[in-house]
Design a protein around this motif. Structure first.
Motif, PDB file in Angstrom:
ATOM      1  N   GLY A  74       3.961  10.717   7.373  1.00 25.83           N
ATOM      2  CA  GLY A  74       3.693  11.565   6.217  1.00 25.83           C
ATOM      3  C   GLY A  74       3.143  10.805   5.025  1.00 25.83           C
ATOM      4  O   GLY A  74       2.221  11.262   4.353  1.00 25.83           O
ATOM      5  N   SER A  75       3.680   9.647   4.761  1.00 30.90           N
ATOM      6  CA  SER A  75       3.214   8.856   3.625  1.00 30.90           C
ATOM      7  C   SER A  75       1.782   8.379   3.840  1.00 30.90           C
ATOM      8  O   SER A  75       0.944   8.449   2.933  1.00 30.90           O
ATOM      9  CB  SER A  75       4.132   7.653   3.418  1.00 30.90           C
ATOM     10  OG  SER A  75       3.678   6.860   2.364  1.00 30.90           O
ATOM     11  N   PHE A  76       1.486   7.912   5.055  1.00 26.23           N
ATOM     12  CA  PHE A  76       0.123   7.465   5.365  1.00 26.23           C
ATOM     13  C   PHE A  76      -0.868   8.611   5.227  1.00 26.23           C
ATOM     14  O   PHE A  76      -1.950   8.446   4.649  1.00 26.23           O
ATOM     15  CB  PHE A  76       0.067   6.882   6.774  1.00 26.23           C
ATOM     16  CG  PHE A  76      -1.322   6.542   7.232  1.00 26.23           C
ATOM     17  CD1 PHE A  76      -1.982   5.441   6.716  1.00 26.23           C
ATOM     18  CD2 PHE A  76      -1.965   7.347   8.154  1.00 26.23           C
ATOM     19  CE1 PHE A  76      -3.266   5.139   7.121  1.00 26.23           C
ATOM     20  CE2 PHE A  76      -3.254   7.050   8.565  1.00 26.23           C
ATOM     21  CZ  PHE A  76      -3.905   5.941   8.050  1.00 26.23           C
ATOM     22  N   TYR A  77      -0.517   9.783   5.743  1.00 20.39           N
ATOM     23  CA  TYR A  77      -1.410  10.938   5.658  1.00 20.39           C
ATOM     24  C   TYR A  77      -1.608  11.387   4.213  1.00 20.39           C
ATOM     25  O   TYR A  77      -2.689  11.831   3.840  1.00 20.39           O
ATOM     26  CB  TYR A  77      -0.908  12.094   6.510  1.00 20.39           C
ATOM     27  CG  TYR A  77      -1.168  11.916   7.984  1.00 20.39           C
ATOM     28  CD1 TYR A  77      -2.364  11.382   8.432  1.00 20.39           C
ATOM     29  CD2 TYR A  77      -0.222  12.271   8.928  1.00 20.39           C
ATOM     30  CE1 TYR A  77      -2.611  11.206   9.778  1.00 20.39           C
ATOM     31  CE2 TYR A  77      -0.456  12.092  10.285  1.00 20.39           C
ATOM     32  CZ  TYR A  77      -1.654  11.563  10.695  1.00 20.39           C
ATOM     33  OH  TYR A  77      -1.904  11.391  12.034  1.00 20.39           O
ATOM     34  N   ALA A  78      -0.581  11.277   3.401  1.00 15.46           N
ATOM     35  CA  ALA A  78      -0.715  11.645   1.989  1.00 15.46           C
ATOM     36  C   ALA A  78      -1.727  10.727   1.304  1.00 15.46           C
ATOM     37  O   ALA A  78      -2.611  11.195   0.572  1.00 15.46           O
ATOM     38  CB  ALA A  78       0.633  11.564   1.290  1.00 15.46           C
ATOM     39  N   TYR A  79      -1.610   9.430   1.546  1.00 17.41           N
ATOM     40  CA  TYR A  79      -2.564   8.485   0.958  1.00 17.41           C
ATOM     41  C   TYR A  79      -3.969   8.700   1.531  1.00 17.41           C
ATOM     42  O   TYR A  79      -4.962   8.579   0.810  1.00 17.41           O
ATOM     43  CB  TYR A  79      -2.121   7.046   1.193  1.00 17.41           C
ATOM     44  CG  TYR A  79      -1.015   6.614   0.259  1.00 17.41           C
ATOM     45  CD1 TYR A  79      -1.313   6.133  -1.009  1.00 17.41           C
ATOM     46  CD2 TYR A  79       0.320   6.690   0.635  1.00 17.41           C
ATOM     47  CE1 TYR A  79      -0.314   5.743  -1.883  1.00 17.41           C
ATOM     48  CE2 TYR A  79       1.323   6.300  -0.221  1.00 17.41           C
ATOM     49  CZ  TYR A  79       1.004   5.828  -1.482  1.00 17.41           C
ATOM     50  OH  TYR A  79       1.992   5.444  -2.337  1.00 17.41           O
ATOM     51  N   LEU A  80      -4.061   9.005   2.810  1.00 19.97           N
ATOM     52  CA  LEU A  80      -5.355   9.241   3.437  1.00 19.97           C
ATOM     53  C   LEU A  80      -6.018  10.502   2.874  1.00 19.97           C
ATOM     54  O   LEU A  80      -7.223  10.511   2.596  1.00 19.97           O
ATOM     55  CB  LEU A  80      -5.193   9.351   4.951  1.00 19.97           C
ATOM     56  CG  LEU A  80      -6.472   9.399   5.762  1.00 19.97           C
ATOM     57  CD1 LEU A  80      -7.241   8.097   5.620  1.00 19.97           C
ATOM     58  CD2 LEU A  80      -6.153   9.660   7.220  1.00 19.97           C
ATOM     59  N   LYS A  81      -5.239  11.561   2.682  1.00 23.38           N
ATOM     60  CA  LYS A  81      -5.790  12.800   2.122  1.00 23.38           C
ATOM     61  C   LYS A  81      -6.251  12.599   0.682  1.00 23.38           C
ATOM     62  O   LYS A  81      -7.334  13.075   0.296  1.00 23.38           O
ATOM     63  CB  LYS A  81      -4.749  13.915   2.182  1.00 23.38           C
ATOM     64  CG  LYS A  81      -4.500  14.445   3.564  1.00 23.38           C
ATOM     65  CD  LYS A  81      -3.392  15.478   3.534  1.00 23.38           C
ATOM     66  CE  LYS A  81      -2.969  15.873   4.929  1.00 23.38           C
ATOM     67  NZ  LYS A  81      -1.837  16.834   4.916  1.00 23.38           N
ATOM     68  N   ILE A  82      -5.442  11.892  -0.098  1.00 22.55           N
ATOM     69  CA  ILE A  82      -5.833  11.608  -1.482  1.00 22.55           C
ATOM     70  C   ILE A  82      -7.117  10.788  -1.505  1.00 22.55           C
ATOM     71  O   ILE A  82      -8.021  11.029  -2.301  1.00 22.55           O
ATOM     72  CB  ILE A  82      -4.691  10.875  -2.223  1.00 22.55           C
ATOM     73  CG1 ILE A  82      -3.565  11.843  -2.538  1.00 22.55           C
ATOM     74  CG2 ILE A  82      -5.182  10.196  -3.493  1.00 22.55           C
ATOM     75  CD1 ILE A  82      -3.888  12.851  -3.610  1.00 22.55           C
ATOM     76  N   SER A  83      -7.223   9.814  -0.610  1.00 21.67           N
ATOM     77  CA  SER A  83      -8.421   8.975  -0.547  1.00 21.67           C
ATOM     78  C   SER A  83      -9.637   9.781  -0.125  1.00 21.67           C
ATOM     79  O   SER A  83     -10.734   9.615  -0.676  1.00 21.67           O
ATOM     80  CB  SER A  83      -8.212   7.820   0.422  1.00 21.67           C
ATOM     81  OG  SER A  83      -7.138   7.029   0.019  1.00 21.67           O
ATOM     82  N   LEU A  84      -9.479  10.664   0.849  1.00 21.89           N
ATOM     83  CA  LEU A  84     -10.599  11.472   1.320  1.00 21.89           C
ATOM     84  C   LEU A  84     -11.074  12.441   0.242  1.00 21.89           C
ATOM     85  O   LEU A  84     -12.287  12.581   0.009  1.00 21.89           O
ATOM     86  CB  LEU A  84     -10.210  12.234   2.587  1.00 21.89           C
ATOM     87  CG  LEU A  84     -11.315  13.062   3.225  1.00 21.89           C
ATOM     88  CD1 LEU A  84     -12.474  12.164   3.650  1.00 21.89           C
ATOM     89  CD2 LEU A  84     -10.780  13.828   4.409  1.00 21.89           C
ATOM     90  N   ILE A  85     -10.165  13.083  -0.432  1.00 18.84           N
ATOM     91  CA  ILE A  85     -10.544  14.016  -1.500  1.00 18.84           C
ATOM     92  C   ILE A  85     -11.225  13.261  -2.639  1.00 18.84           C
ATOM     93  O   ILE A  85     -12.253  13.703  -3.169  1.00 18.84           O
ATOM     94  CB  ILE A  85      -9.310  14.801  -1.998  1.00 18.84           C
ATOM     95  CG1 ILE A  85      -8.842  15.752  -0.904  1.00 18.84           C
ATOM     96  CG2 ILE A  85      -9.624  15.562  -3.280  1.00 18.84           C
ATOM     97  CD1 ILE A  85      -7.502  16.391  -1.165  1.00 18.84           C
ATOM     98  N   THR A  86     -10.690  12.106  -2.999  1.00 17.11           N
ATOM     99  CA  THR A  86     -11.317  11.295  -4.044  1.00 17.11           C
ATOM    100  C   THR A  86     -12.698  10.825  -3.603  1.00 17.11           C
ATOM    101  O   THR A  86     -13.641  10.830  -4.391  1.00 17.11           O
ATOM    102  CB  THR A  86     -10.418  10.094  -4.389  1.00 17.11           C
ATOM    103  OG1 THR A  86      -9.126  10.566  -4.769  1.00 17.11           O
ATOM    104  CG2 THR A  86     -11.007   9.275  -5.516  1.00 17.11           C
ATOM    105  N   GLY A  87     -12.826  10.424  -2.338  1.00 15.73           N
ATOM    106  CA  GLY A  87     -14.126  10.003  -1.828  1.00 15.73           C
ATOM    107  C   GLY A  87     -15.145  11.129  -1.855  1.00 15.73           C
ATOM    108  O   GLY A  87     -16.317  10.915  -2.173  1.00 15.73           O
TER     109      GLY A  87
END
Length: 112
Positions: A74-87
């Motif tokens: 869950g933590s990894f996916y949260a950081y990945l989603k935040i990174s993708l949206i920011t990207g």
């Protein structure tokens, strides 16, 4: 003698013979989509590098609460989603530019 292209009030009119073949349009679209995908990947990778600071920026307004993770990843996916949206947000101007440069040659000058 004048050619049909010169007689046309719109020189870039596709019916006057000044257009590109269909397969060339597809090749141009593929090239533009590849550039857009590359821009999103680069922006997402850069955002993932700064994901701790980005997450802190979004969590700070909530105060001193603690985020709980209910899944192992869950933590990894949260950081990945935040990174993708920011990207996506960071690369959006480049994507809009690529879309405009693909569409604009097909428009008349009065439509631009």
């Amino acid at each position: 003698m004048t050619t049909p292209e010169q007689d046309s009030p719109y020189p870039d009119d596709p019916e006057s013979g000044g257009g590109m073949p269909f397969l060339d349009h597809l090749e141009e679209l593929r090239r533009r989509l590849m550039w857009c995908a590359l821009a999103v990947i680069i922006a997402t990778a850069a955002a993932f590098y700064f994901s701790d600071q980005i997450m802190t920026f979004f969590v700070r307004p909530m105060g001193q609460i603690k985020l709980h993770v209910t899944e192992v990843t869950g933590s990894f996916y949260a950081y990945l989603k935040i990174s993708l949206i920011t990207g996506l947000v960071v690369s959006a101007p480049f994507i809009f530019y690529q879309a405009w440069t693909f569409i604009s040659p097909g428009l008349y000058s009065r439509e631009k």
